[in-house]
Design a protein around this motif. Structure first.
Motif, PDB file in Angstrom:
ATOM      1  N   TYR A   1      -9.088  -2.737  13.781  1.00 54.32           N
ATOM      2  CA  TYR A   1      -9.139  -1.698  14.807  1.00 54.32           C
ATOM      3  C   TYR A   1     -10.245  -1.988  15.808  1.00 54.32           C
ATOM      4  O   TYR A   1     -11.417  -2.022  15.450  1.00 54.32           O
TER       5      TYR A   1
ATOM      6  N   ASP B   1     -11.247  -0.244  18.396  1.00 52.17           N
ATOM      7  CA  ASP B   1     -12.014   0.848  18.995  1.00 52.17           C
ATOM      8  C   ASP B   1     -13.045   1.457  18.045  1.00 52.17           C
ATOM      9  O   ASP B   1     -13.766   2.363  18.421  1.00 52.17           O
ATOM     10  N   ILE B   2     -13.095   0.968  16.808  1.00 57.69           N
ATOM     11  CA  ILE B   2     -14.143   1.478  15.921  1.00 57.69           C
ATOM     12  C   ILE B   2     -15.112   0.343  15.579  1.00 57.69           C
ATOM     13  O   ILE B   2     -14.857  -0.810  15.921  1.00 57.69           O
TER      14      ILE B   2
ATOM     15  N   ASN C   1     -14.664  -0.406  10.271  1.00 60.97           N
ATOM     16  CA  ASN C   1     -13.505  -1.180   9.855  1.00 60.97           C
ATOM     17  C   ASN C   1     -13.616  -1.557   8.382  1.00 60.97           C
ATOM     18  O   ASN C   1     -12.659  -1.425   7.619  1.00 60.97           O
TER      19      ASN C   1
ATOM     20  N   LYS D   1     -10.632   7.437   9.392  1.00 65.31           N
ATOM     21  CA  LYS D   1     -10.538   6.362  10.389  1.00 65.31           C
ATOM     22  C   LYS D   1      -9.880   6.849  11.668  1.00 65.31           C
ATOM     23  O   LYS D   1     -10.338   6.566  12.770  1.00 65.31           O
TER      24      LYS D   1
ATOM     25  N   ALA E   1     -11.588   6.954  15.300  1.00 66.27           N
ATOM     26  CA  ALA E   1     -11.018   6.185  16.410  1.00 66.27           C
ATOM     27  C   ALA E   1     -10.741   7.083  17.616  1.00 66.27           C
ATOM     28  O   ALA E   1     -10.942   6.674  18.751  1.00 66.27           O
TER      29      ALA E   1
END
Lengths: 585, 372, 379
Positions: free
Chosen positions: A418, A420-421, A426, B14, B18
């Motif tokens: 991911y 955007d994190i 992650n 998560k 996000a």
């Protein structure tokens, strides 16, 4: 036609900075001065983050310098970008194909934009189709091509006309050896016959070796500049071919050598190991014999990097793993039998059967579109097989209970964590997804951070990190739950030589501890790290065995093969000739 | 079971990180909601509080000025022009100088005094027949009052009949009172649908969906993990609108918060199910966005938000039965304005349960069968 | 920037190649066509058949505790009126329950002593409306008064009352004599569809090229910015015109909306507005370079104002000055005004010249801004 011998590009004191955030800025180019001559091939080489792409973008008029002057084809890049763009062709690293247009439509678009006449097309298209082997796929949408075929189409779109200057940014990333060879033949013939000027950035040193002029960049500065031999000769006297006296595998010897302080570089080659030593002799290294060898550009580059920047390949890359009882290396962990996968009429994988044993490093090689990724996705349970059986750790992942997936780790071809994190988030997520929690999760995440050098950017947004970092993170995430089997799809595609050594050092550690590795790659020398390899083309298995066995299979009486690349090309071409002969009959 | 729960929680966390991490997306989740609530609250009104009118008084008598004084004194009518002849009427209306022209004939006073009764014309701009009709109704009410008073003062007669009108739940008949509570459901659905559809489409487009599928997470778990954050975000958005309704627009809340949130959770589940099913049809984020939009427009229009469902033709009314927003708006209005309890809302709640229990399993099924 | 200011002349060949490319992309993605062509059809049907502000057959409970003929006479109007569907009841309790369940919109209540009161000279009728839908409630109130008013007129005609009411109001709804809300909804619908096509679809196109990295290759060709922008406008312009044609045909033949002004003028002003909305979408797209953000912004700055602030459904006279001020600077307001006038009123030159002038100016400004925001430079 341009005059050979003149100067195509002159850059002096080029500086380019990017704002990372409000406070910080990154200096991508820090006073770069260089020249590229007309009618010559100029290579830009250097590790990730050296500034190769930025430099090419400046030349292409896509960015403006902060300091310094840049003249391209006698035009000022700062004030006349359009005039430059009218005369050059440029292939960016990620060529922006229109995925919803067909192969032919993409080609036509760029031919029209460059004003290529109908007659020129009639001459050009067949050559491009031959080079890229895309002729059967003309009507296919670009989005439906495999990664390597997309890259080749991008190149074909760039070559629809003969420009005054051709800029190629890592044109062969993800391209198989056969196409790579064809591609370079085209580029070379354009240079020789039409006097084309080419600037190419690459992380394949054998490609840079074909160029008339090499510019080595490192962290935004020029480290060296000259004909390839001027760089490779720096390693003269330091290059050796090492043979183990211990009956250990090439991979084991390579791992042993590269961990040593007095070894600058080591890679397996033809069942032995090519090493660049700090000293000009090899007395200090036990349990191996050394013969002097002709230095290559890669040897020279590694030496240069070590001397000038103290960069050591694979330093600290050997990962720490908990000691486990010695694995049963005879145990079969992956078993496929007569696996077939069809997409409509098209057979992507045809009656493939093989076995992989515990702790093996198993390499899947094949040209673009050979069916490697399809085989991979079937093994991981992402795609059902049309017929045949697949067992991974005793289960068909497509139908098995979710817990069976606990046994595998998967690293996709494209970075797919991911973006955007943060890095830490992650890792937290994947640890949780694999059922790790509490102290155990923290312990594994700490292990990943340490062994994959992630700690210093733990809080950074993953999507903004450089490619090399992302590759490490993807591998770390796939190993958090200590899987028995790890699948890696082109893990080193686009990676620089340093990163590739680091990667393979880690793989060696894992395999030593009994983890089974299944990996695909386009770097044939990397097949030398594998215990066994399989070569596929057009969905069919052509060869399987240890690297030595495959080399022998390829060799016939008339010409022996030395490198894996030659073996690969020989095997695939022979099979294709047979198919053609059969079709003709 | 425990492991399942843990995996779902991890996925929820998560998703929330996000979505909420990026300051831009935080703004996108809050700002449009507030802006739209204010916009709808102020702009979406059928109530006319200023009717610009032109007067053509051909009589200029005591009676006519008596009548006009009533219009002008009402606070609603604002005289913008005095016309001198009937030929000026056309221009005043067509150029949008006045919404309404009141035409008093020259024999107005004479006819009233003689007991024959006079006719006053009200000419309104029908380009927006809704506004025009409302303006005419206002004039009509003024006429009624004039008539009653006139009779009483001149004939000493009371009208035989008084019509006493009262409006329940919204005594002053303010459009805002039904608009804002409806938005608690409508606006949050807009964002929730889009967020849900995009969250799966984004994973597909960026390749992370495969990475998710090779973990032990099951399709059902992935779906729950995607649904819950969207529902949570939807509830937060609904709460923002609720707060605006209570403290900015000061619309009195008659029902119970527990009932409201129960209803909203049912509604969001149904909406999220639709969003997830949509995402299964979308290969890219662009498609997810456009398909959501194609679905959203009819859902909004056929929800009773701007025009009553009972006004629609029967066939169209049947279509609205599949629209969760239809039930949600009715439900929220009834809870908010009427103070209805769960028993009265049964008819609005069970269809939502049915829609959710069709769309959510469909979404799981599509997850499984779109892996190719 | 001197380099950017020098513009190479347009090349028809490049333009043709780019337009072909954009058209193929548009046509191949079903989602584009869903928004561009399918959604307009759905909207036409919904607006034409589904949406209506005209109250018809509203369920009304008529509670007559008094069963005398006089009482029945008073409420007779409700049974005959097309606006109501009257449900006769004798108990207020039942009526309240129906209202609570929202099964009736209003209650007309005549108490048990109604006829006695009437005989005594004065009686009261209670009209209770469900006020949640305020607009509908107001209309119902007026209609209820009208229905009862009929009784008074009849009585007057029968000579039972003293005299005719002093004032009879005659109302005329100019430009829409039939008081049919479809007539004003169809022009509004055109505005909506033009906005949708324009802003929503084009807001994605430029951002998509940035996100997918296709611009980098495109930039290093002889293509100039004008060609890129024109090529992106053309296919969507055509789709917009298709939507316009559908609306005009549906308006004329399905819903029989009169076109009192010049059809050519309608088409011209629609083209100008289409340009405004397409270039607004492109501008958003070029400025954000992110599809999600672009579509959200497009919804907030173009679609919602077209729906809410243009005077299409809600009258601008009654909104607070601030909101009215905002609506005055937004192009849809002028397009709505022009279309409603052209359809229902005719060629009112003074108004239309102003509307055209505003829209043309907006188109020029937005295209210029898009041009400035699209430069062949990365990062």
């Amino acid at each position: 036609m341009t005059v050979t011998g003149g100067v195509a590009i002159v850059g002096s004191g080029l500086v380019k900075r990017f704002a990372r955030d409000k406070k910080e800025s990154i200096t991508a180019l820090d006073g770069v001065s260089f020249e590229a001559r007309h009618g010559e091939l100029t290579a830009l080489v250097g590790p990730d983050g050296a500034g190769k792409t930025t430099l090419l973008r400046l030349v292409a008029g896509l960015m403006r310098t902060d300091e310094g002057t840049l003249r391209v084809l006698d035009l000022d890049a700062a004030t006349q970008p359009q005039e430059i763009q009218n005369r050059i062709s440029y292939m960016p690293q990620r060529f922006g194909l229109y995925e919803d247009l067909s192969v032919q439509e993409n080609l036509d678009l760029y031919a029209d934009l460059h004003g290529v006449s109908v007659e020129q097309r009639q001459e050009r298209y067949p050559r491009l189709m031959e080079m890229t082997a895309l002729a059967p796929f003309r009507e296919r949408l670009a989005g439906k091509l495999s990664g390597g075929m997309k890259q080749k189409l991008g190149l074909a779109c760039t070559l629809v006309r003969s420009p005054d200057l051709l800029l190629l940014d890592e044109p062969t990333v993800g391209v198989d050896p056969l196409s790579r060879r064809e591609l370079w033949e085209i580029v070379s013939s354009l240079v020789e016959n039409e006097g084309l000027s080419v600037v190419v950035s690459t992380s394949y040193m054998d490609e840079a070796e074909r160029c008339a002029h090499v510019v080595v960049l490192h962290e935004g500065k020029v480290l060296a500049d000259g004909v390839p031999s001027s760089i490779s000769s720096r390693a003269r006297g330091h290059s050796f071919i090492a043979t183990s006296t211990q009956n250990e595998s090439a991979r084991a010897l390579q791992a042993r050598l590269i961990d040593r302080e007095d070894v600058i570089d080591a890679v397996p080659q033809g069942g032995r190991v090519r090493a660049v030593l700090r000293a000009e002799s090899a007395q200090s290294i036990p349990e191996a014999t050394f013969e002097p060898a002709e230095p290559t550009l890669e040897d020279g580059l590694m030496l240069l990097l070590r001397q000038q920047t103290n960069a050591k390949p694979a330093a600290g890359a050997a990962i720490e793993l908990a000691d486990k009882p010695a694995p049963d290396r005879e145990q079969v962990v992956i078993e496929t039998h007569d696996v077939v996968r069809k997409f409509g009429d098209f057979t992507a994988v045809n009656r493939t059967s093989f076995e992989v044993r515990r702790g093996e490093v198993f390499g899947l090689l094949g040209p673009n579109g050979a069916g490697k990724t399809t085989t991979f996705r079937m093994l991981c349970g992402l795609l059902p097989a049309t017929s045949g059986t697949l067992l991974v750790a005793g289960a068909d992942l497509r139908t098995a209970r979710a817990e069976a997936r606990q046994n595998i780790g998967y690293v996709a071809q494209k970075f797919s964590l991911y973006g955007d994190i943060t890095v830490r988030e992650n890792l937290d997520f994947f640890a949780g997804a694999y059922g790790l929690r509490g102290a155990r999760a923290n312990e594994r995440i700490d292990w990943a951070m340490d062994n994959f050098e992630l700690s210093n950017r733990a809080g950074a947004a993953t999507g903004k990190l450089p490619g090399g970092f992302q590759r490490r993170l993807a591998m770390a995430a796939a190993l958090l739950h200590e899987p028995q089997i790890v699948f890696l799809d082109e893990p080193t595609s686009g990676a620089d030589p340093l990163a590739r050594r680091e990667f393979w050092r880690r793989i060696s550690s894992l395999a030593d501890h009994g983890t089974t590795i299944v990996v695909t790659t386009h770097f044939m020398e990397e097949a030398e790290y594998c215990d066994r390899i399989m070569i596929q083309d057009a969905g069919t298995m052509l060869a399987i065995g240890t690297p030595d066995e495959v080399r022998q299979q390829a060799a016939d009486e008339s010409h022996p093969v030395a490198t894996m690349e030659e073996a690969f090309i020989a095997i695939v071409e022979k099979s294709r000739d047979q198919v053609r002969a059969k079709d003709a009959a | 079971m425990n492991a399942t729960l843990h995996r779902i929680l991890i996925l929820i966390r998560k998703e929330l990180i996000a979505v909420l991490k990026d300051p831009r997306s935080r703004i996108v989740l809050v700002l449009p909601i507030v802006l739209q609530s204010l916009l709808f609250g102020y702009a979406a009104t059928f109530d006319l509080d200023k009717v610009a009118y032109a007067l053509l008084d051909a009589d200029r008598s005591g009676a006519s000025s008596d009548f006009m004084a009533r219009l002008d004194g009402s606070g609603v009518f604002h005289r913008v022009m005095n016309l001198n002849s009937a030929s000026e009427i056309g221009d005043a209306i067509s150029r949008k100088r006045a919404l309404l022209v009141v035409h008093i004939p020259s024999d107005f006073e004479r006819r009233i005094l003689s007991g024959q009764g006079a006719t006053v014309q009200a000419i309104t701009d029908g380009r927006n027949s809704n506004t025009g009709g409302t303006a005419a109704a206002y004039v009509s009410a003024a006429v009624e009052r004039f008539n009653a008073d006139w009779r009483q003062s001149h004939d000493g007669l009371r009208s035989p009949l008084t019509i006493e009108t009262r409006a329940w739940y919204n005594a002053n008949l303010e459009t805002r009172w039904n608009m804002i509570p409806s938005l608690i459901a409508a606006l949050s659905m807009l964002q929730v649908l889009m967020l849900t559809a995009l969250s799966v489409a984004r994973e597909r487009e960026q390749g992370t969906f495969d990475q998710l599928l090779v973990t032990p997470l099951r399709p059902t778990e992935i779906m729950v993990g995607k649904a819950v954050p969207s529902i949570l975000i939807g509830l937060v958005q609904s709460s923002i609108i609720l707060l605006l309704a209570l403290f900015w627009f000061r619309i009195p809340f008659q029902g119970s918060l527990a009932t409201l949130y129960l209803g909203l959770i049912l509604f969001m589940s149904a909406a999220v199910g639709i969003g997830l099913a949509l995402s299964a049809f979308s290969a890219t984020m662009q498609q997810a966005m456009l398909y959501t939009f194609v679905l959203l427009m009819p859902m909004m229009l056929l929800s009773g938000l701007t025009s009553a469902i009972s006004n629609m033709p029967t066939a169209m009314q049947y279509i609205t039965l599949a629209n969760p927003l239809r039930y949600a708006i009715e439900m929220v209005q009834r809870i908010y304005l009427e103070g209805a309890g769960v028993t009265l809302l049964f008819n609005d709640m069970w269809p939502l349960v049915v829609i959710a229990s069709i769309t959510l399993p469909t979404a799981v099924w599509l997850f499984r069968h779109r892996l190719v | 920037m001197s380099g950017a200011a020098v513009q190479a002349p347009l090349s028809w060949r490049r333009l043709k190649a780019l337009v072909t490319k954009e058209t193929r992309q548009l046509v191949r993605d079903k989602s584009n066509l869903m928004v561009g062509l399918f959604l307009p059809v759905v909207l036409i049907l919904i607006f034409g058949y589904g949406l209506s502000f005209d109250v018809k057959n509203a369920p009304v409970a008529i509670v007559t505790e008094d069963t005398s003929p006089a009482a029945q006479d008073v409420v007779a109007g409700f049974y005959l009126s097309p606006y109501f569907s009257a449900i006769p009841l004798t108990s207020m309790q039942t009526a309240r329950e129906l209202m609570l369940k929202r099964e009736v919109d209003a209650i007309v209540y005549l108490q048990s002593d109604f006829s006695r009161q009437l005989a005594a000279g004065h009686a009261t009728v209670q009209v209770l409306v469900h006020g949640v839908d305020a607009n509908r409630a107001r209309v119902l109130q007026a209609f209820a008064q009208g229905a009862i008013g009929q009784w008074a007129v009849k009585r007057a005609a029968a000579g039972q009352s003293g005299s005719a009411p002093p004032i009879t109001l005659q109302t005329r709804l100019w430009f829409n004599e039939a008081n049919n809300s479809t007539h004003f909804l169809v022009p509004g619908l055109i505005v909506l569809i033009m906005t949708l096509n324009g802003a929503l679809l084009t807001s994605l196109v430029m951002a998509r090229e940035w996100e997918r990295g296709t611009l980098e290759s495109l930039f290093v060709t002889p293509v100039n910015t004008n060609e890129i922008i024109i090529a992106k406008l053309v296919p969507y312009f055509v789709v917009g015109l298709a939507g316009l044609t559908m609306c005009l045909l549906a308006g004329k033949f399905l819903f029989h909306v009169p076109i009192r002004g010049s059809l050519l003028l309608i088409i011209f002003i629609s083209m100008v507005y289409l340009l405004v909305s397409l270039s607004l979408g492109l501008l958003i797209s070029a400025a954000t370079k992110n599809q999600f953000l672009a579509s959200q912004i497009a919804l907030v700055v173009s679609f919602l104002p077209a729906l809410m602030l243009s005077g299409f459904i809600f009258d601008l006279n009654s909104v607070p000055a601030v909101v009215r001020g905002i609506s005055r600077v937004l192009p849809p307001t002028y397009y709505v005004e022009a279309l409603q006038t052209l359809f229902l009123a005719g060629d009112v030159s003074g108004l239309l010249i102003k509307d055209c002038a505003v829209l043309v100016t907006a188109a020029v400004v937005l295209i210029a801004l898009t041009r400035r925001n699209t430069r062949k430079v990365l990062g």
